[in-house]
Design a protein around this motif. Structure first.
Motif, PDB file in Angstrom:
ATOM      1  N   THR A  90      13.424 -10.729 -14.226  1.00  0.00           N
ATOM      2  CA  THR A  90      14.089  -9.830 -13.290  1.00  0.00           C
ATOM      3  C   THR A  90      13.374  -9.846 -11.939  1.00  0.00           C
ATOM      4  OG1 THR A  90      12.747  -7.964 -14.045  1.00  0.00           O
ATOM      5  CG2 THR A  90      14.871  -8.322 -15.154  1.00  0.00           C
ATOM      6  N   SER A  91      14.076  -9.364 -10.944  1.00  0.00           N
ATOM      7  CA  SER A  91      13.497  -9.273  -9.606  1.00  0.00           C
ATOM      8  C   SER A  91      12.249  -8.395  -9.638  1.00  0.00           C
ATOM      9  CB  SER A  91      14.527  -8.683  -8.650  1.00  0.00           C
ATOM     10  OG  SER A  91      13.990  -8.523  -7.363  1.00  0.00           O
ATOM     11  N   GLY A  92      11.204  -8.844  -8.955  1.00  0.00           N
ATOM     12  CA  GLY A  92       9.958  -8.086  -8.901  1.00  0.00           C
ATOM     13  C   GLY A  92       8.952  -8.449  -9.972  1.00  0.00           C
ATOM     14  N   THR A  93       9.324  -9.324 -10.916  1.00  0.00           N
ATOM     15  CA  THR A  93       8.389  -9.735 -11.971  1.00  0.00           C
ATOM     16  C   THR A  93       7.224 -10.519 -11.369  1.00  0.00           C
ATOM     17  OG1 THR A  93      10.152  -9.870 -13.630  1.00  0.00           O
ATOM     18  CG2 THR A  93       8.123 -11.075 -14.088  1.00  0.00           C
ATOM     19  N   PRO A  94       5.971 -10.135 -11.665  1.00  0.00           N
ATOM     20  CA  PRO A  94       4.825 -10.903 -11.155  1.00  0.00           C
ATOM     21  C   PRO A  94       4.772 -12.286 -11.815  1.00  0.00           C
ATOM     22  CG  PRO A  94       4.171  -8.694 -11.848  1.00  0.00           C
ATOM     23  CD  PRO A  94       5.553  -8.915 -12.386  1.00  0.00           C
ATOM     24  N   VAL A  95       4.557 -13.302 -11.009  1.00  0.00           N
ATOM     25  CA  VAL A  95       4.533 -14.671 -11.513  1.00  0.00           C
ATOM     26  C   VAL A  95       3.488 -15.497 -10.781  1.00  0.00           C
ATOM     27  CG1 VAL A  95       6.979 -14.704 -12.214  1.00  0.00           C
ATOM     28  CG2 VAL A  95       6.344 -15.390  -9.882  1.00  0.00           C
ATOM     29  N   VAL A  96       3.167 -16.631 -11.388  1.00  0.00           N
ATOM     30  CA  VAL A  96       2.450 -17.717 -10.723  1.00  0.00           C
ATOM     31  C   VAL A  96       3.252 -18.990 -10.970  1.00  0.00           C
ATOM     32  CG1 VAL A  96       0.151 -16.697 -10.877  1.00  0.00           C
ATOM     33  CG2 VAL A  96       0.998 -18.111 -12.753  1.00  0.00           C
ATOM     34  N   ALA A  97       2.955 -20.036 -10.245  1.00  0.00           N
ATOM     35  CA  ALA A  97       3.697 -21.283 -10.426  1.00  0.00           C
ATOM     36  C   ALA A  97       2.818 -22.471 -10.095  1.00  0.00           C
ATOM     37  CB  ALA A  97       4.955 -21.299  -9.550  1.00  0.00           C
ATOM     38  N   VAL A 126       9.429 -22.126  -5.330  1.00  0.00           N
ATOM     39  CA  VAL A 126       8.787 -22.814  -6.448  1.00  0.00           C
ATOM     40  C   VAL A 126       9.869 -23.293  -7.418  1.00  0.00           C
ATOM     41  CG1 VAL A 126       6.676 -21.458  -6.258  1.00  0.00           C
ATOM     42  CG2 VAL A 126       8.506 -20.676  -7.778  1.00  0.00           C
ATOM     43  N   GLN A 127       9.466 -24.135  -8.360  1.00  0.00           N
ATOM     44  CA  GLN A 127      10.388 -24.627  -9.372  1.00  0.00           C
ATOM     45  C   GLN A 127      10.413 -23.636 -10.542  1.00  0.00           C
ATOM     46  OE1 GLN A 127      11.421 -27.626  -8.120  1.00  0.00           O
ATOM     47  NE2 GLN A 127      13.105 -27.874  -9.588  1.00  0.00           N
ATOM     48  N   GLU A 128      11.608 -23.240 -10.983  1.00  0.00           N
ATOM     49  CA  GLU A 128      11.683 -22.269 -12.078  1.00  0.00           C
ATOM     50  C   GLU A 128      10.986 -22.791 -13.339  1.00  0.00           C
ATOM     51  OE1 GLU A 128      15.038 -19.475 -14.279  1.00  0.00           O
ATOM     52  OE2 GLU A 128      15.431 -21.636 -14.040  1.00  0.00           O
ATOM     53  N   SER A 129      11.146 -24.076 -13.629  1.00  0.00           N
ATOM     54  CA  SER A 129      10.551 -24.643 -14.839  1.00  0.00           C
ATOM     55  C   SER A 129       9.032 -24.673 -14.781  1.00  0.00           C
ATOM     56  CB  SER A 129      11.078 -26.063 -15.063  1.00  0.00           C
ATOM     57  OG  SER A 129      10.730 -26.912 -13.979  1.00  0.00           O
ATOM     58  N   MET A 130       8.479 -24.549 -13.580  1.00  0.00           N
ATOM     59  CA  MET A 130       7.036 -24.567 -13.393  1.00  0.00           C
ATOM     60  C   MET A 130       6.468 -23.167 -13.130  1.00  0.00           C
ATOM     61  SD  MET A 130       5.928 -27.693 -13.707  1.00  0.00           S
ATOM     62  CE  MET A 130       6.414 -29.424 -13.568  1.00  0.00           C
ATOM     63  N   THR A 131       7.276 -22.147 -13.351  1.00  0.00           N
ATOM     64  CA  THR A 131       6.886 -20.769 -13.058  1.00  0.00           C
ATOM     65  C   THR A 131       6.547 -20.034 -14.348  1.00  0.00           C
ATOM     66  OG1 THR A 131       8.312 -20.748 -11.113  1.00  0.00           O
ATOM     67  CG2 THR A 131       7.649 -18.612 -11.983  1.00  0.00           C
ATOM     68  N   LEU A 132       5.526 -19.171 -14.281  1.00  0.00           N
ATOM     69  CA  LEU A 132       5.063 -18.435 -15.458  1.00  0.00           C
ATOM     70  C   LEU A 132       4.911 -16.958 -15.111  1.00  0.00           C
ATOM     71  CD1 LEU A 132       2.181 -20.856 -16.504  1.00  0.00           C
ATOM     72  CD2 LEU A 132       4.447 -20.758 -17.534  1.00  0.00           C
ATOM     73  N   PRO A 133       5.359 -16.070 -15.995  1.00  0.00           N
ATOM     74  CA  PRO A 133       5.121 -14.647 -15.754  1.00  0.00           C
ATOM     75  C   PRO A 133       3.659 -14.304 -15.952  1.00  0.00           C
ATOM     76  CG  PRO A 133       6.079 -14.967 -17.921  1.00  0.00           C
ATOM     77  CD  PRO A 133       6.069 -16.318 -17.257  1.00  0.00           C
ATOM     78  N   VAL A 134       3.153 -13.383 -15.176  1.00  0.00           N
ATOM     79  CA  VAL A 134       1.749 -12.971 -15.278  1.00  0.00           C
ATOM     80  C   VAL A 134       1.618 -11.957 -16.429  1.00  0.00           C
ATOM     81  CG1 VAL A 134      -0.147 -11.799 -14.106  1.00  0.00           C
ATOM     82  CG2 VAL A 134       1.339 -13.377 -12.835  1.00  0.00           C
ATOM     83  N   PRO A 135       0.792 -12.249 -17.436  1.00  0.00           N
ATOM     84  CA  PRO A 135       0.698 -11.358 -18.600  1.00  0.00           C
ATOM     85  C   PRO A 135      -0.380 -10.279 -18.449  1.00  0.00           C
ATOM     86  CG  PRO A 135      -0.486 -13.383 -19.051  1.00  0.00           C
ATOM     87  CD  PRO A 135       0.073 -13.508 -17.639  1.00  0.00           C
ATOM     88  N   ASN A 136      -0.282  -9.284 -19.294  1.00  0.00           N
ATOM     89  CA  ASN A 136      -1.338  -8.273 -19.482  1.00  0.00           C
ATOM     90  C   ASN A 136      -1.714  -7.499 -18.220  1.00  0.00           C
ATOM     91  OD1 ASN A 136      -1.348  -9.178 -22.076  1.00  0.00           O
ATOM     92  ND2 ASN A 136      -3.365 -10.117 -22.002  1.00  0.00           N
ATOM     93  N   GLY A 137      -0.799  -7.407 -17.270  1.00  0.00           N
ATOM     94  CA  GLY A 137      -1.114  -6.651 -16.062  1.00  0.00           C
ATOM     95  C   GLY A 137      -2.200  -7.264 -15.212  1.00  0.00           C
ATOM     96  N   LEU A 138      -2.420  -8.561 -15.332  1.00  0.00           N
ATOM     97  CA  LEU A 138      -3.430  -9.243 -14.518  1.00  0.00           C
ATOM     98  C   LEU A 138      -3.140  -9.008 -13.039  1.00  0.00           C
ATOM     99  CD1 LEU A 138      -5.880 -11.260 -14.662  1.00  0.00           C
ATOM    100  CD2 LEU A 138      -4.193 -13.090 -14.352  1.00  0.00           C
ATOM    101  N   SER A 139      -4.179  -8.695 -12.265  1.00  0.00           N
ATOM    102  CA  SER A 139      -3.993  -8.389 -10.848  1.00  0.00           C
ATOM    103  C   SER A 139      -3.509  -9.611 -10.077  1.00  0.00           C
ATOM    104  CB  SER A 139      -5.299  -7.884 -10.238  1.00  0.00           C
ATOM    105  OG  SER A 139      -6.237  -8.950 -10.128  1.00  0.00           O
ATOM    106  N   ALA A 140      -2.870  -9.351  -8.951  1.00  0.00           N
ATOM    107  CA  ALA A 140      -2.395 -10.440  -8.091  1.00  0.00           C
ATOM    108  C   ALA A 140      -3.551 -11.289  -7.596  1.00  0.00           C
ATOM    109  CB  ALA A 140      -1.609  -9.865  -6.910  1.00  0.00           C
TER     110      ALA A 140
END
Length: 385
Positions: A90-97, A126-140
């Motif tokens: 969803t919009s606003g989900t923290p991610v890295v890529a 970024v590429q969606e297939s190369m994107t990962l959600p940030v787990p466990n509330g890890l800081s930005a």
């Protein structure tokens, strides 16, 4: 959107059009972006780096005359999807890529190509297939270090180091510090770190190094020496001792013992050395000084011609490896190691600036006594780290 753009080595902040994600791509709002040593090189030596990349098969690396948004160590939040996406988050989900996108089947290095603007900006594609959600509330802040820590994790994995082997980390800049952290996360019990800078030695201890050495006053090889064999003579004597014992056993096919040793990779071995300096002469120094049967992993990027004595490496059976980047699995595992608290990246972060402070941050990173890793926060007004 606002972005820090480099052209002919000069930074300037510009208002650029909002990026439009292509097919299978995602637009993210940048939360933090780290300044990498590769960025420092690219600013001043883009053409030499482009020539090298071209020679290895990638002809899209930035040129000094181009206007480029640097930045490939970023974290952010989902903003908008392009066509053909699965819309996993969803919009606003923290991610890295992973900092790579594909356009018309052509890979582009995000932040190091004019065709793929990077994270020194309010937004990045970024590429969606190369994107990962940030787990466990890890800081930005910590999530943005996934990329450089993944480089270190790849180097540690490539080294095939055992927990009981001694690791020597030569050079404690950002990549050396990351290697130290990942070695300890891997359970390596003895890590010896060497650097001329008192500040970097202090950070090395905070990252988990067991011994820190100022090479101006002490040899790292002496500081990390273990009891037992230290040279070729010791290894040869070990061979004599082994043969004398084996030949005492009647009818023993002793050569099978050696075959088993080769199969299971047991026997005399040296330490693992991580070269994290990247200047001419360091590899030769390591090959000359390291114990026999050392495995040397070159992580520092030297952009100049260099040399070493092959005969020295041969006589000592030095194994020389070169490490570059990581694969998607290593990137994912690094993110989760950070999120699970298995590695602490806090000592690496020594400052934060906004987009208007990028030029000052680059200047500050030239002094090893002050900074290791400076992050960019596009929402910040800070101009000094």
């Amino acid at each position: 959107m606002r972005a820090a753009v480099v052209t002919n080595t000069k930074f300037h902040v510009e208002e650029l059009p909002t990026p439009v994600p292509g097919r299978g791509q995602v637009l993210i709002n940048v939360s933090r972006c780290g300044i990498c040593g590769s960025d420092l090189h690219a600013r001043m030596h883009a053409d030499a780096m482009a020539d090298l990349a071209d020679a290895t098969g990638y002809d899209q690396f930035m040129r000094s005359s181009q206007s480029v948004v640097l930045g490939h160590e970023f974290s952010g939040e989902i903003a908008e999807y392009g066509p053909g996406c699965r819309r996993r988050w969803t919009s606003g989900t923290p991610v890295v890529a992973l900092p790579i996108v594909r356009q018309a089947k052509q890979p582009q290095l995000v932040g190091l190509s004019a065709a793929a603007p990077g994270g020194y900006a309010e937004q990045v594609v970024v590429q969606e297939s190369m994107t990962l959600p940030v787990p466990n509330g890890l800081s930005a802040e910590y999530a943005a270090l996934t990329e450089p820590m993944a480089v270190a994790w790849h180097a540690v994995r490539k080294a095939r180091i055992g927990k009981g082997q001694t690791a020597f980390v030569i050079g404690c800049g950002p990549i050396g510090l990351a290697v130290i952290g990942m070695l300890k996360a891997a359970g390596v019990r003895t890590v010896v770190a060497s650097d001329f800078s008192p500040r970097r030695r202090e950070l090395a201890l905070r990252c988990g190094a067991d011994v820190v050495v100022d090479p101006a006053t002490e040899s790292p090889w002496t500081a990390g020496a273990k009891p037992g064999g230290k040279g070729v003579t010791d290894i040869l004597n070990l061979g004599f001792d082994a043969m004398e014992r084996l030949r005492q056993v009647p009818n023993l096919p002793w050569w099978y013992v050696f075959r088993l040793a080769h199969t299971f990779n047991v026997g005399p071995s040296g330490p693992v050395v991580f070269e994290c300096v990247g200047v001419p002469g360091i590899i030769d120094q390591i090959v000359t000084a390291a114990p026999p049967r050392s495995r040397v992993v070159v992580v520092g990027v030297c952009m100049q011609d260099d040399h070493f004595q092959p005969a020295m490496a041969i006589n000592k059976e030095i194994e020389l490896l070169f490490a570059f980047a990581y694969d998607p699995g290593e990137f994912r595992d690094t993110l989760h190691m950070l999120a699970d608290g298995k590695v602490n990246p806090a000592p690496l972060i020594t400052g934060t600036v906004g987009l208007d402070g990028v030029d000052n941050a680059f200047t500050a990173l030239g002094n090893p006594e002050h900074h290791a890793k400076i992050l960019i926060d596009p929402a910040s007004a800070a101009v000094t780290p």
